[in-house]
Design a protein around this motif. Structure first.
Motif, short mmCIF file in Angstrom:
data_model
loop_
_atom_site.label_atom_id
_atom_site.label_comp_id
_atom_site.label_asym_id
_atom_site.label_seq_id
_atom_site.Cartn_x
_atom_site.Cartn_y
_atom_site.Cartn_z
N LEU A 264 11.38 54.03 -6.22
CA LEU A 264 11.90 53.88 -4.86
C LEU A 264 12.73 55.10 -4.47
CD1 LEU A 264 12.45 52.33 -2.28
CD2 LEU A 264 14.28 51.10 -3.45
N VAL A 265 13.57 55.56 -5.39
CA VAL A 265 14.40 56.73 -5.11
C VAL A 265 13.52 57.95 -4.85
CG1 VAL A 265 16.07 58.35 -6.09
CG2 VAL A 265 16.40 55.89 -6.39
N TYR A 266 12.44 58.07 -5.60
CA TYR A 266 11.50 59.18 -5.40
C TYR A 266 10.89 59.14 -3.99
CZ TYR A 266 7.11 61.76 -5.61
OH TYR A 266 6.05 62.61 -5.33
N ARG A 267 10.51 57.95 -3.55
CA ARG A 267 9.90 57.82 -2.21
C ARG A 267 10.93 58.15 -1.13
NH1 ARG A 267 6.56 52.07 -2.81
NH2 ARG A 267 5.14 52.76 -4.48
N LEU A 268 12.15 57.71 -1.30
CA LEU A 268 13.20 58.01 -0.32
C LEU A 268 13.51 59.51 -0.29
CD1 LEU A 268 15.65 55.02 -0.93
CD2 LEU A 268 13.98 55.26 0.91
N ASP A 269 13.49 60.13 -1.48
CA ASP A 269 13.70 61.58 -1.53
C ASP A 269 12.59 62.33 -0.81
OD1 ASP A 269 16.07 61.38 -2.89
OD2 ASP A 269 15.19 61.64 -4.88
N LYS A 270 11.38 61.80 -0.89
CA LYS A 270 10.24 62.42 -0.22
C LYS A 270 10.42 62.38 1.30
CE LYS A 270 6.19 60.37 -0.24
NZ LYS A 270 4.88 59.85 -0.66
N SER B 71 19.04 45.91 3.98
CA SER B 71 20.33 46.55 4.30
C SER B 71 20.62 47.74 3.39
CB SER B 71 21.47 45.53 4.22
OG SER B 71 21.22 44.44 5.08
N LEU B 72 19.59 48.55 3.15
CA LEU B 72 19.71 49.79 2.37
C LEU B 72 20.10 49.54 0.92
CD1 LEU B 72 21.58 52.06 4.98
CD2 LEU B 72 19.19 51.33 4.93
N ASN B 73 19.76 48.38 0.40
CA ASN B 73 20.05 48.03 -0.99
C ASN B 73 18.88 48.47 -1.87
OD1 ASN B 73 20.16 46.49 -3.50
ND2 ASN B 73 21.79 45.30 -2.54
N VAL B 74 19.10 49.49 -2.69
CA VAL B 74 18.03 50.08 -3.50
C VAL B 74 17.51 49.09 -4.54
CG1 VAL B 74 17.46 51.91 -5.15
CG2 VAL B 74 18.87 52.43 -3.16
N SER B 75 18.40 48.44 -5.24
CA SER B 75 17.99 47.54 -6.32
C SER B 75 17.17 46.36 -5.80
CB SER B 75 19.23 47.02 -7.07
OG SER B 75 19.94 48.09 -7.65
N GLU B 76 17.64 45.72 -4.71
CA GLU B 76 16.93 44.56 -4.17
C GLU B 76 15.57 44.97 -3.59
OE1 GLU B 76 16.02 40.71 -3.19
OE2 GLU B 76 17.54 41.52 -4.54
N THR B 77 15.52 46.13 -2.93
CA THR B 77 14.25 46.61 -2.36
C THR B 77 13.24 46.88 -3.47
OG1 THR B 77 15.44 47.62 -0.51
CG2 THR B 77 13.19 48.36 -0.91
N ALA B 78 13.68 47.53 -4.54
CA ALA B 78 12.78 47.80 -5.67
C ALA B 78 12.27 46.51 -6.29
CB ALA B 78 13.51 48.64 -6.71
N ARG B 79 13.16 45.51 -6.39
CA ARG B 79 12.74 44.23 -6.96
C ARG B 79 11.68 43.55 -6.10
NH1 ARG B 79 13.45 38.98 -6.59
NH2 ARG B 79 14.71 39.15 -4.69
N HIS C 186 13.35 62.19 2.79
CA HIS C 186 14.47 63.09 3.04
C HIS C 186 14.00 64.54 3.14
CE1 HIS C 186 18.75 64.54 1.72
NE2 HIS C 186 18.45 64.87 2.96
N LYS C 187 13.12 64.92 2.26
CA LYS C 187 12.61 66.29 2.25
C LYS C 187 11.77 66.58 3.49
CE LYS C 187 10.01 69.53 -0.65
NZ LYS C 187 9.27 69.70 -1.93
N ALA C 188 10.99 65.58 3.94
CA ALA C 188 10.09 65.79 5.08
C ALA C 188 10.82 65.77 6.42
CB ALA C 188 9.00 64.72 5.08
N THR C 189 11.90 64.98 6.51
CA THR C 189 12.55 64.78 7.81
C THR C 189 13.98 65.30 7.88
OG1 THR C 189 13.42 62.59 7.22
CG2 THR C 189 11.18 62.69 8.14
N GLY C 190 14.57 65.53 6.73
CA GLY C 190 15.98 65.92 6.72
C GLY C 190 16.92 64.74 6.84
N LEU C 191 16.38 63.52 6.81
CA LEU C 191 17.19 62.31 6.93
C LEU C 191 17.22 61.58 5.59
CD1 LEU C 191 15.97 60.90 10.38
CD2 LEU C 191 18.08 62.18 9.92
N ASP C 192 18.41 61.31 5.10
CA ASP C 192 18.58 60.54 3.87
C ASP C 192 18.79 59.08 4.26
OD1 ASP C 192 19.18 59.40 1.48
OD2 ASP C 192 20.76 60.83 0.93
#
Length: 362
Positions: A320-326, A303-311, A328-334
């Motif tokens: 994880l934030v770096y991968r999500l930013d990647k 459910s878009l929980n950064v901490s739980e996903t990283a764990r 975002h940069k490729a698709t324009g979707l955050d």
């Protein structure tokens, strides 16, 4: 072939009780079932008996009996012995074979009828008339299960499924193609969708343990009339396809629980392609590497929980934030934004659907 085996089993049982040999031949003197190998010499006399008006006669120590089906001669039965006791046994066995033949024919007719109903090969008036003739309840609650197994493991699947419902003569188990087995199950008044899932689980567990095969089971909605059985069958087929496309990890799929997958499945491919081109002009969602896709799916699961996903991924939060930013940069979707996450997940499903259609186009 199954009927011939049933005849062989019947006369083997009679021989075990009476200790006398029997043989069943067709009207061309071909041996259908026999307890002895010494009946070849009687073929000529059997052919002569077929042409005679007599229904019983004695030839060289064997009594011959004619067995009819609806007034048409089907078989000649031979039984060793010419006394009155053997005559009585012969009459009883001939009557039993005639009853078996009638019952088998009715079962065969019912199976063909159900196949035609499933495939919509009959007019509605013919469905009702044939159902009455075969003593099949017209207004009964039913549902259709479609069971699919790998072809190389499908040899025993049909018999295993039949054994599960052997005592229920109102259920029908058949196959309309090489890929799947169909169960048309009549339901009790209180049986609902939770019970259907339990039935599917029972079948799945049995196939896993007995046939050692991974089956996929889908079922349609409950219908109240024999004429609607074909609709439940079509729904089960749709559920099976939708399950393969969007929910491959599930082995039991219900038509009434397909969610957004059912909606996407009904979209025309050109419209899907327009959607993908509009949202992702440069890169489509399925073109990311496996690691990124795994990260995205796990992020959605949590459910878009950064901490739980990283764990759960055993990675640092910043990774994880770096991968999500990647992404975002490729698709324009955050993907940390709910609306963008929904758009991306739907796009993933649309791409899966397009790939499925393309791979199944011949």
């Amino acid at each position: 072939m199954a009927y011939n085996q049933m005849l062989q089993s019947t006369i083997d049982g009679v021989k075990a009780i009476t200790r006398t040999d029997l043989c069943v031949m067709d009207t061309d003197a071909n041996i259908i079932a026999s307890t002895t190998s010494t009946v070849e010499e009687y073929k000529e006399s059997v052919l002569t008996f077929v042409q005679s008006p007599a229904e019983i006669q004695v030839v060289q120590g064997y009594q011959y009996f004619k067995i009819f089906d609806g007034g048409q001669l089907e078989y000649i039965m031979l039984i060793r012995g010419d006394n009155d006791g053997i005559y009585t046994i012969g009459k009883l066995v001939a009557f039993q074979i005639q009853s078996l033949m009638s019952a088998y024919k009715e079962k065969f007719d019912k199976e063909n009828f159900i196949k035609n109903v499933l495939l919509d090969n009959m007019l509605l008036v013919d469905v009702y008339n044939k159902a009455k003739k075969l003593r099949i309840d017209i207004e009964a609650r039913r549902v259709v299960f479609v069971i699919e197994t790998p072809r190389d493991r499908d040899n025993n699947t049909l018999e295993i499924v039949k054994s599960l419902f052997a005592g229920r003569n109102k259920d029908f188990i058949t196959a309309v193609d090489e890929d799947s087995i169909i169960l048309v199950k009549e339901l009790k008044d209180k049986e609902e969708y939770d019970d259907l899932r339990n039935t599917a689980r029972m079948i799945l567990d049995m196939l896993n343990s007995e046939a050692m095969t991974n089956a996929y089971i889908a079922y349609g909605t409950i219908v109240d009339s024999i004429k609607d059985v074909s609709r439940s069958y079509k729904e089960a087929k749709v559920a099976l396809d939708v399950g393969k496309i969007f929910y491959s990890e599930r082995h039991i799929i219900a038509y009434n629980r397909l969610g957004i997958g059912r909606l996407i499945y009904q979209l025309p491919v050109p419209l899907c392609r327009m959607f993908i081109d509009e949202i992702f002009p440069d890169v489509t969602p399925d073109q990311f590497d496996e690691e990124t896709l795994l990260t995205i799916n796990k992020f959605f699961e949590n459910s878009l929980n950064v901490s739980e996903t990283a764990r759960q991924l055993y990675i640092h939060r910043n990774t994880l934030v770096y991968r999500l930013d990647k992404v975002h940069k490729a698709t324009g979707l955050d993907l940390r934004v709910f609306e963008d996450a929904i758009t991306f997940e739907i796009a993933l499903m649309v791409v899966k659907y397009m790939n499925f259609v393309e791979s199944n186009s011949f």
